[in-house]
Design a protein around this motif. Structure first.
Motif, PDB file in Angstrom:
ATOM      1  N   ILE A 116       3.895  -8.448   5.362  1.00 32.37           N
ATOM      2  CA  ILE A 116       5.134  -8.525   6.152  1.00 32.37           C
ATOM      3  C   ILE A 116       6.263  -9.119   5.331  1.00 32.37           C
ATOM      4  O   ILE A 116       7.407  -8.631   5.355  1.00 32.37           O
ATOM      5  CB  ILE A 116       4.899  -9.325   7.441  1.00 32.37           C
ATOM      6  CG1 ILE A 116       4.038  -8.508   8.420  1.00 32.37           C
ATOM      7  CG2 ILE A 116       6.212  -9.720   8.103  1.00 32.37           C
ATOM      8  CD1 ILE A 116       3.583  -9.276   9.637  1.00 32.37           C
ATOM      9  N   ARG A 117       5.958 -10.187   4.587  1.00 33.31           N
ATOM     10  CA  ARG A 117       6.995 -10.807   3.737  1.00 33.31           C
ATOM     11  C   ARG A 117       7.485  -9.830   2.663  1.00 33.31           C
ATOM     12  O   ARG A 117       8.683  -9.789   2.348  1.00 33.31           O
ATOM     13  CB  ARG A 117       6.449 -12.079   3.103  1.00 33.31           C
ATOM     14  CG  ARG A 117       6.382 -13.267   4.046  1.00 33.31           C
ATOM     15  CD  ARG A 117       6.163 -14.566   3.297  1.00 33.31           C
ATOM     16  NE  ARG A 117       4.847 -14.613   2.677  1.00 33.31           N
ATOM     17  CZ  ARG A 117       3.765 -15.111   3.251  1.00 33.31           C
ATOM     18  NH1 ARG A 117       3.862 -15.610   4.487  1.00 33.31           N
ATOM     19  NH2 ARG A 117       2.608 -15.114   2.635  1.00 33.31           N
ATOM     20  N   ALA A 118       6.536  -9.043   2.138  1.00 32.41           N
ATOM     21  CA  ALA A 118       6.913  -8.072   1.113  1.00 32.41           C
ATOM     22  C   ALA A 118       7.835  -6.998   1.680  1.00 32.41           C
ATOM     23  O   ALA A 118       8.833  -6.607   1.049  1.00 32.41           O
ATOM     24  CB  ALA A 118       5.657  -7.426   0.519  1.00 32.41           C
ATOM     25  N   VAL A 119       7.528  -6.508   2.892  1.00 31.83           N
ATOM     26  CA  VAL A 119       8.358  -5.486   3.538  1.00 31.83           C
ATOM     27  C   VAL A 119       9.741  -6.065   3.848  1.00 31.83           C
ATOM     28  O   VAL A 119      10.763  -5.384   3.692  1.00 31.83           O
ATOM     29  CB  VAL A 119       7.681  -4.957   4.816  1.00 31.83           C
ATOM     30  CG1 VAL A 119       8.628  -4.053   5.613  1.00 31.83           C
ATOM     31  CG2 VAL A 119       6.416  -4.184   4.461  1.00 31.83           C
ATOM     32  N   LYS A 120       9.804  -7.317   4.292  1.00 21.95           N
ATOM     33  CA  LYS A 120      11.095  -7.964   4.588  1.00 21.95           C
ATOM     34  C   LYS A 120      11.951  -8.065   3.335  1.00 21.95           C
ATOM     35  O   LYS A 120      13.179  -7.876   3.369  1.00 21.95           O
ATOM     36  CB  LYS A 120      10.865  -9.359   5.177  1.00 21.95           C
ATOM     37  CG  LYS A 120      10.461  -9.355   6.639  1.00 21.95           C
ATOM     38  CD  LYS A 120      10.343 -10.785   7.149  1.00 21.95           C
ATOM     39  CE  LYS A 120      10.027 -10.827   8.624  1.00 21.95           C
ATOM     40  NZ  LYS A 120       9.896 -12.225   9.117  1.00 21.95           N
ATOM     41  N   THR A 121      11.298  -8.365   2.205  1.00 24.16           N
ATOM     42  CA  THR A 121      12.035  -8.459   0.937  1.00 24.16           C
ATOM     43  C   THR A 121      12.622  -7.102   0.565  1.00 24.16           C
ATOM     44  O   THR A 121      13.775  -6.998   0.141  1.00 24.16           O
ATOM     45  CB  THR A 121      11.095  -8.955  -0.185  1.00 24.16           C
ATOM     46  OG1 THR A 121      10.540 -10.212   0.196  1.00 24.16           O
ATOM     47  CG2 THR A 121      11.847  -9.113  -1.498  1.00 24.16           C
ATOM     48  N   LYS A 122      11.801  -6.028   0.733  1.00 21.92           N
ATOM     49  CA  LYS A 122      12.290  -4.675   0.442  1.00 21.92           C
ATOM     50  C   LYS A 122      13.424  -4.301   1.381  1.00 21.92           C
ATOM     51  O   LYS A 122      14.369  -3.613   1.006  1.00 21.92           O
ATOM     52  CB  LYS A 122      11.153  -3.671   0.591  1.00 21.92           C
ATOM     53  CG  LYS A 122      10.071  -3.780  -0.478  1.00 21.92           C
ATOM     54  CD  LYS A 122       8.989  -2.737  -0.225  1.00 21.92           C
ATOM     55  CE  LYS A 122       7.856  -2.863  -1.238  1.00 21.92           C
ATOM     56  NZ  LYS A 122       6.768  -1.874  -0.966  1.00 21.92           N
ATOM     57  N   LEU A 123      13.289  -4.772   2.646  1.00 21.11           N
ATOM     58  CA  LEU A 123      14.297  -4.427   3.660  1.00 21.11           C
ATOM     59  C   LEU A 123      15.663  -4.990   3.301  1.00 21.11           C
ATOM     60  O   LEU A 123      16.697  -4.365   3.554  1.00 21.11           O
ATOM     61  CB  LEU A 123      13.839  -4.949   5.029  1.00 21.11           C
ATOM     62  CG  LEU A 123      14.561  -4.423   6.267  1.00 21.11           C
ATOM     63  CD1 LEU A 123      14.383  -2.916   6.392  1.00 21.11           C
ATOM     64  CD2 LEU A 123      14.015  -5.105   7.509  1.00 21.11           C
ATOM     65  N   ASP A 124      15.696  -6.163   2.676  1.00 16.71           N
ATOM     66  CA  ASP A 124      16.964  -6.792   2.297  1.00 16.71           C
ATOM     67  C   ASP A 124      17.680  -5.989   1.199  1.00 16.71           C
ATOM     68  O   ASP A 124      18.920  -6.023   1.102  1.00 16.71           O
ATOM     69  CB  ASP A 124      16.719  -8.211   1.808  1.00 16.71           C
ATOM     70  CG  ASP A 124      16.263  -9.126   2.939  1.00 16.71           C
ATOM     71  OD1 ASP A 124      16.544  -8.787   4.110  1.00 16.71           O
ATOM     72  OD2 ASP A 124      15.617 -10.167   2.661  1.00 16.71           O
ATOM     73  N   ARG A 125      16.888  -5.292   0.374  1.00 13.80           N
ATOM     74  CA  ARG A 125      17.481  -4.581  -0.762  1.00 13.80           C
ATOM     75  C   ARG A 125      17.588  -3.067  -0.521  1.00 13.80           C
ATOM     76  O   ARG A 125      18.113  -2.344  -1.357  1.00 13.80           O
ATOM     77  CB  ARG A 125      16.623  -4.797  -2.007  1.00 13.80           C
ATOM     78  CG  ARG A 125      16.467  -6.276  -2.376  1.00 13.80           C
ATOM     79  CD  ARG A 125      15.436  -6.435  -3.477  1.00 13.80           C
ATOM     80  NE  ARG A 125      15.201  -7.851  -3.779  1.00 13.80           N
ATOM     81  CZ  ARG A 125      14.250  -8.294  -4.590  1.00 13.80           C
ATOM     82  NH1 ARG A 125      13.442  -7.425  -5.190  1.00 13.80           N
ATOM     83  NH2 ARG A 125      14.094  -9.593  -4.819  1.00 13.80           N
ATOM     84  N   ALA A 126      17.058  -2.595   0.614  1.00  9.75           N
ATOM     85  CA  ALA A 126      16.988  -1.150   0.845  1.00  9.75           C
ATOM     86  C   ALA A 126      18.320  -0.580   1.265  1.00  9.75           C
ATOM     87  O   ALA A 126      19.189  -1.273   1.824  1.00  9.75           O
ATOM     88  CB  ALA A 126      15.936  -0.859   1.917  1.00  9.75           C
ATOM     89  N   ASP A 127      18.465   0.713   1.012  1.00 11.09           N
ATOM     90  CA  ASP A 127      19.669   1.412   1.463  1.00 11.09           C
ATOM     91  C   ASP A 127      19.446   1.870   2.904  1.00 11.09           C
ATOM     92  O   ASP A 127      18.368   1.712   3.467  1.00 11.09           O
ATOM     93  CB  ASP A 127      19.977   2.594   0.540  1.00 11.09           C
ATOM     94  CG  ASP A 127      18.787   3.543   0.380  1.00 11.09           C
ATOM     95  OD1 ASP A 127      17.892   3.516   1.270  1.00 11.09           O
ATOM     96  OD2 ASP A 127      18.716   4.264  -0.620  1.00 11.09           O
ATOM     97  N   GLU A 128      20.471   2.478   3.492  1.00 14.30           N
ATOM     98  CA  GLU A 128      20.416   2.858   4.906  1.00 14.30           C
ATOM     99  C   GLU A 128      19.323   3.878   5.172  1.00 14.30           C
ATOM    100  O   GLU A 128      18.676   3.870   6.225  1.00 14.30           O
ATOM    101  CB  GLU A 128      21.774   3.420   5.345  1.00 14.30           C
ATOM    102  CG  GLU A 128      22.892   2.398   5.375  1.00 14.30           C
ATOM    103  CD  GLU A 128      22.616   1.305   6.385  1.00 14.30           C
ATOM    104  OE1 GLU A 128      22.005   1.578   7.440  1.00 14.30           O
ATOM    105  OE2 GLU A 128      22.995   0.149   6.131  1.00 14.30           O
ATOM    106  N   ALA A 129      19.068   4.769   4.239  1.00 13.58           N
ATOM    107  CA  ALA A 129      18.072   5.819   4.443  1.00 13.58           C
ATOM    108  C   ALA A 129      16.657   5.258   4.488  1.00 13.58           C
ATOM    109  O   ALA A 129      15.798   5.744   5.233  1.00 13.58           O
ATOM    110  CB  ALA A 129      18.185   6.867   3.324  1.00 13.58           C
TER     111      ALA A 129
END
Length: 598
Positions: free
Chosen positions: A258-271
Motif C-alpha cells: 500500500i505504501r508503495a502504491v501511494k508513493t507511485k500515486l504521488d508521482r503518477a500522471d492523470e492517466a
C-alpha cells in the motif's frame, strides 16, 4: 464508646493499605451490643427473617435482653450454634439443591461475624472475583469479560465438583489463620462449621462444606476460593509472553504494498492515477480481511463468580491443556477439591462457552464501519459477544411455567391456571415481574432484540389467563381494558385510581451493571445511633404507650400486605409502613395470644 461500624471501617481501610496485615483481636467486637443492632437491621427486612430453623426462634421478639443473652454466652464460651434445618429445593437440571436454615440467633451471630470478616478480607480480594461482594454482580463479571477477553483464542470453562459442599474445614481454617490470629474468633467459626443439620428430624454431622443458606457461607467460600484467584494471578504472570513482532507477516506485506502504491500515486500522471487508485482500493480490501496481530504473544484472562470460572487463553491448544493440568493439580493438592474434568472444557473462542447463563464467544467478523474521521475499520473483529441461549434458557422457562405449549413446532401462548384465583392487577404484576427479571438480566446480550417474541408470548399468555378467568376471549379483554393504543389494568390507591400496563422488553434496554443487593455497612460511616437501638432504649411501648415495663421487645412480621387492619396493632403498623413495632412484653404476649382488642 466509638461505634463498632466505624472501627470496622478503619479495619477495612487498614486492610486496604496493608494487604498482608495480620489481625489478632477481633473477637472483642463480637461482645459489643451495637454490632447486633446493626446486624438485626440488615436481617429483619429479609423474608427469611421469619423463616424458622429447628425451633421457633425468629426475628420476632428481638430486644436488648436478647442481645445481652447472646453476648454473655459468647463471653463465657457457652454459646453453641444449633443444627440447621435442611430442606431441598429443585434445580433446573432436575436435581435438588440442599439448603440449610439456621435459627435467627445463629443468623444474627453469623451476620456479626460476616461484617467483621468482610472488613478484613474485602479489600484483599482480587478484581477477578465478583460473586457475593458489595457493588459486584453477574453483570459486572460479564462487563469485565467484554473488556478483558478481547482477542482470546480459547476458553477453559472451570467446574469444581460440589464446591460449597466439599470445602475442607481444616484447610479453610488454615487459610483464615494466615490473616486472623484470634483463637476465640476461630473457635466460634469452627463451631458453626461443625454444627450439623437436621433432615427429617434426624441429626447429621458436617465434616466438610459451608451450608448453603447460612449468612456467612458465601463469604467463607470467597475466602477459600481467593487462594485460587491468587494462584491464577501468579500463573497468568508466568504464562504471559510479549509479542515477538507487532503485525502478522501477511499484514505487514500488504501494508508495504500500500505504501508503495501511494508513493507511485504521488508521482503518477492523470492517466495512471485511475489504475493506481483501483489497485489501492483492492489492497485495502485485502488488508481488512487479513489478521493484523502477529499472534506470537501469550496471555491469560480469568473471571470468577462464586464457583463459576472462565479462563481466556491467547495461545494454542497445547497451552490450554497445560493450564488445565496445573489447575487440576492446584485444586486437588491445595484446595482439597476435585475439578470436574468432563465439564472443564477447552473451547475455541469462535464457538460458544456458557458462563452465568450467557453464551460467550469472540467474534471473527470482517464487517467494516466508517469512523467519525472517515476511516473504515473492523469494529467488531476480535470483540467479545454475549448472547442469550434462547432454547436452553428462554424456551425452558416458558415451558416450565406453563406459559406456552407447542403446536407444529411453534410456541403458542396459553393460560396459566395457577394464577386464576388472583386479582387482575396481581396477574399482570406477576407477568411483569417475570418478564422484567429475564429482560433485565439479559440486557447485555448482543441478540437482546430477539426477546421481542418472548415479550409477545408473555403479553398474550396474560391476556388468555384474564380471558379464562372471566370466561371470555382475548379480544373482549383488550376492549374492556383499552387504554389509548394499548391496554392496562386499573386499580385503586389512597391517591386515586392508577393503571398498570404489561411490561415490554424495551423497558429493560438500559445497559447498566446492577450490583447484587449485599449489605455494605462495613464500608459506611454511621454517625448516629441505630434506629432499633434508639427505639428500644426509649422504653416506650409503641402500642399502649407504657413506660413502666421491665422488658421491651420488637414485634416483627413477614409482610405488611398480610395485615388486615382489624386490630389496633395491625392498624399502627400499616399506618407507619413498618414491619416492626417496639412493644412491652405484656402487649407482645397479647398480640401472639390474639387477645388485643380494638
Amino acid at each position: 464508646m466509638q461505634p463498632t461500624v466505624e472501627i470496622l471501617e478503619k479495619i477495612n481501610q487498614n486492610s486496604l493499605k496493608h494487604p498482608n496485615e495480620v489481625f489478632t483481636r477481633l473477637f472483642r467486637y463480637m461482645l459489643r451490643p451495637d454490632l447486633y443492632f446493626t446486624a438485626y437491621k440488615n436481617l429483619y427486612a429479609n423474608n427469611g427473617a421469619s423463616t424458622k430453623g429447628i425451633d421457633n426462634d425468629t426475628a420476632d421478639g428481638f430486644s436488648k435482653e436478647y442481645v445481652e443473652n447472646i453476648i454473655n454466652k459468647l463471653r463465657d464460651g457457652s454459646f453453641t450454634p444449633k443444627p440447621t434445618r435442611r430442606i431441598h429445593i429443585p434445580k433446573t437440571n432436575g436435581t435438588n439443591r440442599p439448603i440449610s436454615i439456621p435459627t435467627f440467633t445463629d443468623k444474627l451471630v453469623q451476620e456479626a461475624m460476616r461484617m467483621i470478616l468482610e472488613a478484613v478480607y474485602e479489600p484483599t480480594f482480587k478484581g477477578s472475583s465478583h460473586g457475593f461482594r458489595p457493588k459486584r454482580s453477574c453483570h459486572t463479571a460479564l462487563e469485565q469479560i467484554k473488556r478483558d477477553f478481547t482477542g482470546v483464542r480459547w476458553f477453559i470453562e472451570g467446574d469444581i465438583k460440589g464446591c460449597f459442599d466439599n470445602i475442607d474445614h481444616k484447610t479453610l481454617v488454615t487459610f483464615i489463620n494466615r490473616k486472623i490470629k484470634d483463637a476465640q474468633f476461630i473457635q466460634l467459626l469452627g463451631k458453626f462449621l461443625k454444627a450439623g443439620y437436621l433432615e427429617n428430624w434426624k441429626y447429621h454431622k458436617t465434616f466438610s462444606g459451608t451450608p448453603q443458606g447460612g449468612i456467612i457461607s458465601p463469604l467463607l467460600a470467597n475466602i477459600y476460593l481467593h487462594e485460587l484467584d491468587k494462584y491464577v494471578a501468579k500463573l497468568a504472570t508466568e504464562f504471559e509472553k510479549p509479542r515477538e513482532r507487532v503485525h502478522d507477516p501477511r499484514y505487514s506485506k500488504l501494508m508495504h504494498e500500500i505504501r508503495a502504491v501511494k508513493t507511485k500515486l504521488d508521482r503518477a500522471d492523470e492517466a495512471s492515477k485511475l489504475v493506481l487508485l483501483q489497485e489501492l482500493k483492492t489492497l485495502r480490501r485485502k488488508l481488512r480481511q487479513t489478521p493484523c496481530k502477529s499472534q506470537t504473544d501469550k496471555r491469560l484472562a480469568y473471571i470468577r463468580y462464586a464457583d463459576d470460572t472462565l479462563f481466556g487463553i491467547v495461545g494454542n491448544r497445547e497451552d490450554c491443556a497445560e493450564v488445565k493440568r496445573k489447575l487440576i493439580k492446584f485444586v486437588s493438592e491445595v484446595l482439597k477439591m476435585e475439578l470436574n474434568t468432563e465439564k472443564t472444557l477447552i473451547t475455541h473462542s469462535n464457538n460458544y462457552a456458557r458462563f452465568l447463563g450467557y453464551d460467550v464467544r469472540v467474534r471473527r467478523d470482517n464487517t467494516v464501519k466508517r469512523t467519525k474521521s472517515g476511516r473504515l475499520v473492523r469494529t467488531l473483529h476480535n470483540k467479545v459477544e454475549l448472547n442469550i441461549p434462547l432454547t436452553d434458557k428462554i424456551e425452558k422457562f416458558l415451558f416450565s411455567h406453563n406459559i406456552v405449549w407447542q403446536k407444529l413446532g411453534k410456541l403458542v401462548p396459553c393460560r396459566r391456571n395457577e394464577l386464576l384465583h388472583l386479582s387482575d392487577s396481581e396477574i399482570i404484576t406477576a407477568y411483569n415481574s417475570e418478564l422484567r427479571g429475564i429482560c433485565n438480566y439479559y440486557n447485555l446480550a448482543s441478540n437482546f432484540n430477539t426477546l421481542h417474541y418472548f415479550s409477545y408470548i408473555m403479553e398474550y399468555s396474560c391476556l388468555k389467563t384474564l380471558a379464562s378467568k372471566y370466561k371470555s376471549c382475548v379480544k373482549k379483554i383488550i376492549s374492556k381494558y383499552k387504554d389509548g393504543k394499548s391496554w392496562s389494568i386499573p386499580y385503586n390507591t389512597k391517591k386515586g385510581k392508577r393503571r398498570v400496563k404489561i411490561a415490554t422488553y424495551q423497558d429493560c434496554t438500559a445497559k447498566m451493571a446492577n450490583p447484587d443487593i449485599i449489605p455494605t455497612l462495613t464500608i459506611k460511616h454511621l454517625h448516629s445511633r441505630n434506629s432499633f437501638e434508639a427505639r428500644l432504649n426509649a422504653k416506650i411501648c409503641e402500642l399502649c404507650g407504657s413506660t413502666a415495663s421491665a422488658y421491651y421487645e420488637i414485634h416483627h412480621i413477614n409482610k405488611l400486605k398480610n395485615l388486615k387492619g382489624k386490630v389496633v396493632w395491625e392498624q399502627i403498623m400499616i399506618a407507619r409502613r413498618r414491619k416492626t413495632l417496639v412493644v412491652c412484653r405484656e402487649c407482645h404476649k397479647r398480640i401472639h395470644g390474639k387477645k388485643m382488642i380494638d
